[in-house]
Design a protein around this motif. Structure first.
Motif, mmCIF file in Angstrom:
data_model
loop_
_atom_site.group_PDB
_atom_site.id
_atom_site.type_symbol
_atom_site.label_atom_id
_atom_site.label_comp_id
_atom_site.label_asym_id
_atom_site.label_seq_id
_atom_site.Cartn_x
_atom_site.Cartn_y
_atom_site.Cartn_z
ATOM 1 N N THR A 8 0.816 -1.213 0.000
ATOM 2 C CA THR A 8 0.000 0.000 0.000
ATOM 3 C C THR A 8 0.849 1.261 0.000
ATOM 4 O O THR A 8 0.586 2.211 -0.754
ATOM 5 C CB THR A 8 -0.933 0.005 1.224
ATOM 6 O OG1 THR A 8 -1.806 -1.120 1.132
ATOM 7 C CG2 THR A 8 -1.757 1.277 1.274
ATOM 8 N N SER A 9 1.880 1.287 0.827
ATOM 9 C CA SER A 9 2.718 2.486 0.921
ATOM 10 C C SER A 9 3.378 2.807 -0.412
ATOM 11 O O SER A 9 3.472 3.974 -0.821
ATOM 12 C CB SER A 9 3.780 2.304 2.002
ATOM 13 O OG SER A 9 4.534 1.118 1.773
ATOM 14 N N LEU A 10 3.818 1.788 -1.143
ATOM 15 C CA LEU A 10 4.472 2.002 -2.433
ATOM 16 C C LEU A 10 3.461 2.378 -3.516
ATOM 17 O O LEU A 10 3.755 3.190 -4.397
ATOM 18 C CB LEU A 10 5.236 0.743 -2.823
ATOM 19 C CG LEU A 10 6.354 0.895 -3.862
ATOM 20 C CD1 LEU A 10 7.336 1.985 -3.449
ATOM 21 C CD2 LEU A 10 7.078 -0.433 -4.050
ATOM 22 N N LEU A 11 2.271 1.782 -3.449
ATOM 23 C CA LEU A 11 1.208 2.173 -4.376
ATOM 24 C C LEU A 11 0.919 3.666 -4.272
ATOM 25 O O LEU A 11 0.799 4.379 -5.280
ATOM 26 C CB LEU A 11 -0.078 1.398 -4.065
ATOM 27 C CG LEU A 11 -0.323 0.069 -4.767
ATOM 28 C CD1 LEU A 11 -1.608 -0.555 -4.241
ATOM 29 C CD2 LEU A 11 -0.405 0.239 -6.271
ATOM 30 N N LYS A 12 0.806 4.143 -3.048
ATOM 31 C CA LYS A 12 0.532 5.563 -2.837
ATOM 32 C C LYS A 12 1.678 6.427 -3.377
ATOM 33 O O LYS A 12 1.441 7.479 -3.982
ATOM 34 C CB LYS A 12 0.329 5.844 -1.348
ATOM 35 C CG LYS A 12 -0.948 5.253 -0.764
ATOM 36 C CD LYS A 12 -1.030 5.536 0.733
ATOM 37 C CE LYS A 12 -2.301 4.983 1.334
ATOM 38 N NZ LYS A 12 -2.375 5.208 2.800
ATOM 39 N N GLU A 13 2.915 5.962 -3.168
ATOM 40 C CA GLU A 13 4.086 6.763 -3.528
ATOM 41 C C GLU A 13 4.318 6.850 -5.032
ATOM 42 O O GLU A 13 4.593 7.938 -5.565
ATOM 43 C CB GLU A 13 5.327 6.180 -2.848
ATOM 44 C CG GLU A 13 6.609 6.924 -3.174
ATOM 45 C CD GLU A 13 7.848 6.250 -2.602
ATOM 46 O OE1 GLU A 13 8.961 6.633 -3.003
ATOM 47 O OE2 GLU A 13 7.696 5.328 -1.772
ATOM 48 N N VAL A 14 4.218 5.719 -5.734
ATOM 49 C CA VAL A 14 4.636 5.715 -7.139
ATOM 50 C C VAL A 14 3.513 5.487 -8.142
ATOM 51 O O VAL A 14 3.726 5.626 -9.349
ATOM 52 C CB VAL A 14 5.752 4.667 -7.386
ATOM 53 C CG1 VAL A 14 6.944 4.931 -6.498
ATOM 54 C CG2 VAL A 14 5.239 3.243 -7.186
ATOM 55 N N VAL A 15 2.327 5.113 -7.670
ATOM 56 C CA VAL A 15 1.209 4.884 -8.593
ATOM 57 C C VAL A 15 0.126 5.941 -8.410
ATOM 58 O O VAL A 15 -0.109 6.774 -9.291
ATOM 59 C CB VAL A 15 0.620 3.467 -8.423
ATOM 60 C CG1 VAL A 15 -0.574 3.268 -9.366
ATOM 61 C CG2 VAL A 15 1.681 2.410 -8.724
ATOM 62 N N PHE A 16 -0.528 5.938 -7.255
ATOM 63 C CA PHE A 16 -1.626 6.874 -7.048
ATOM 64 C C PHE A 16 -1.186 8.329 -7.179
ATOM 65 O O PHE A 16 -1.929 9.175 -7.685
ATOM 66 C CB PHE A 16 -2.268 6.672 -5.666
ATOM 67 C CG PHE A 16 -2.891 5.310 -5.463
ATOM 68 C CD1 PHE A 16 -3.205 4.502 -6.545
ATOM 69 C CD2 PHE A 16 -3.159 4.840 -4.188
ATOM 70 C CE1 PHE A 16 -3.791 3.255 -6.357
ATOM 71 C CE2 PHE A 16 -3.729 3.596 -3.994
ATOM 72 C CZ PHE A 16 -4.049 2.800 -5.079
ATOM 73 N N SER A 17 0.035 8.628 -6.752
ATOM 74 C CA SER A 17 0.527 10.014 -6.778
ATOM 75 C C SER A 17 0.668 10.553 -8.195
ATOM 76 O O SER A 17 0.689 11.769 -8.403
ATOM 77 C CB SER A 17 1.880 10.109 -6.063
ATOM 78 O OG SER A 17 2.864 9.349 -6.758
ATOM 79 N N GLU A 18 0.794 9.665 -9.177
ATOM 80 C CA GLU A 18 0.983 10.085 -10.564
ATOM 81 C C GLU A 18 -0.334 10.235 -11.329
ATOM 82 O O GLU A 18 -0.336 10.602 -12.501
ATOM 83 C CB GLU A 18 1.891 9.081 -11.293
ATOM 84 C CG GLU A 18 3.280 8.947 -10.683
ATOM 85 C CD GLU A 18 4.050 10.259 -10.678
ATOM 86 O OE1 GLU A 18 3.890 11.045 -11.642
ATOM 87 O OE2 GLU A 18 4.788 10.506 -9.708
ATOM 88 N N PRO A 30 -8.911 5.065 -8.109
ATOM 89 C CA PRO A 30 -7.973 4.207 -7.384
ATOM 90 C C PRO A 30 -7.676 4.666 -5.954
ATOM 91 O O PRO A 30 -7.363 5.834 -5.717
ATOM 92 C CB PRO A 30 -6.701 4.284 -8.237
ATOM 93 C CG PRO A 30 -7.188 4.573 -9.611
ATOM 94 C CD PRO A 30 -8.375 5.476 -9.420
ATOM 95 N N SER A 31 -7.790 3.723 -5.025
ATOM 96 C CA SER A 31 -7.419 3.963 -3.628
ATOM 97 C C SER A 31 -7.277 2.620 -2.940
ATOM 98 O O SER A 31 -7.746 1.594 -3.445
ATOM 99 C CB SER A 31 -8.471 4.823 -2.906
ATOM 100 O OG SER A 31 -9.715 4.158 -2.856
ATOM 101 N N THR A 32 -6.651 2.602 -1.791
ATOM 102 C CA THR A 32 -6.397 1.361 -1.068
ATOM 103 C C THR A 32 -7.696 0.647 -0.728
ATOM 104 O O THR A 32 -8.612 1.241 -0.161
ATOM 105 C CB THR A 32 -5.635 1.649 0.234
ATOM 106 O OG1 THR A 32 -4.421 2.316 -0.091
ATOM 107 C CG2 THR A 32 -5.330 0.363 0.975
#
Length: 331
Positions: A8-18, A30-32
């Protein structure tokens, strides 16, 4: 990076943030914990979910259909159609493709879903078959149920038993590793767990009943699904791990493979949160319809906790699914 879906932390950092562009027709993005996108079609919504099958060898056509349709059912509705993409390695035969389609069609027919399109390709970009599916459903906007809808005080109800999919995959794909340590009846019982992979039935029942949230347990297992539901709802959760149903065959497989059954892929399990005063009624309705249901915990305002053997510990963010430990150990 580790094999398996991103934490989850990496999804937020490199996927959702873009993801910056926004369309007003998108109601859920998209969200957790939210496995479906929801599009606004006036009084109705279109619900979509996509998923790949990468951790199994046998029955991947069947698994591919159920995994995406289960996500759509977590919103409380019956899926309508499914798109199916097959990427197959160069040593694939015509009969391999045919078997995938036979299995996929059988699974789709069993839950009343039509395979409405997709793509089939032989490619040297993969070394074993990968299937990705997108399931589509239609629902009244007023009846939307989301993972993030849990409320503090809700009772957490789980259907069926832990590690349904993982135990079935291991029993089928690693049969010879288990043989001699389990008898044939036990192994075949575990293989047959694949007949319980769909949560469409309980998703529709719970949707009609009126629950607050649902989330199907896939990678990360039951504990992963519980953590994701709490994360999506920005709340805490307490689960009594000793109340989580688990079959003897699953326990035996996990002991042999030295893996945690509560963090093993568990398609076929639906996690539901419901008002405390309605929880027993929901359980009785599900069981009357032939779906095993168990009260395993409650939603808290904060803190994510596991109760076991009289002790309480913090629930950890999901890591790599236990199935990948088996796969990596047998390359």
């Amino acid at each position: 990076m580790k094999v398996g879906k991103l934490p989850t932390s990496l999804l937020k950092e490199v996927v959702f943030s873009e993801l910056t562009n926004r369309s007003e027709e998108v109601l859920v993005r998209p969200s957790t914990g939210e496995d479906c996108a929801v599009l606004d079609f006036d009084k109705y919504v279109c619900v979509l979910s996509t998923d790949p099958i990468t951790g199994a060898v046998e029955d991947i056509g069947k698994l591919a259909v159920h995994i995406s349709c289960n996500d759509v059912a977590s919103n409380g509705l019956q899926p309508i159609g499914i798109m199916l993409t097959i990427l197959a390695p160069t040593n694939t035969t015509k009969e391999d493709i045919r078997q995938v389609m036979v299995d996929a069609n059988k699974a789709a027919t069993s839950i009343g879903v039509e395979i409405i399109g997709g793509h089939t390709e032989i490619t040297d970009a993969v070394n074993r078959m990968v299937i990705s599916t997108t399931a589509i459903g239609k629902q009244l906007k007023s009846k939307m149920i989301l993972t993030k809808g849990a409320k503090a005080g809700d009772i957490v109800v789980m259907t069926k038993h832990a590690a349904i999919e993982g135990a079935s995959i291991i029993a089928k794909d690693y049969y010879h590793r288990l043989k001699g340590k389990m008898n044939d009846t036990q192994i075949n019982n575990a293989i047959a767990f694949s007949d319980q992979l769909s949560v469409v039935k309980e998703g529709v029942i719970a949707g009609e009943f009126g629950v607050n949230s649902m989330h199907d347990a896939t990678e990360g297992g039951v504990l992963g699904a519980l953590w994701e539901l709490a994360e999506a709802s920005k709340l805490g959760i307490e689960v009594d791990i000793e109340r989580i149903p688990i079959k003897a065959e699953t326990k035996a497989i996990c002991e042999i493979m030295d893996i945690n059954p509560y963090r093993l892929i568990s398609s076929g399990v639906m996690i539901i949160t419901v008002d405390e005063e309605k929880a027993q009624d929901l359980i009785e309705i599900l069981e009357k319809e032939g779906v095993e249901a168990t009260r395993i915990g409650k939603i808290l305002k904060e803190n994510r906790l596991i109760k076991q053997a009289g002790k309480t510990t913090n629930m950890e963010e999901p890591d790599t699914d236990e199935l990948y430990k088996v796969i990596e150990g047998h390359k």
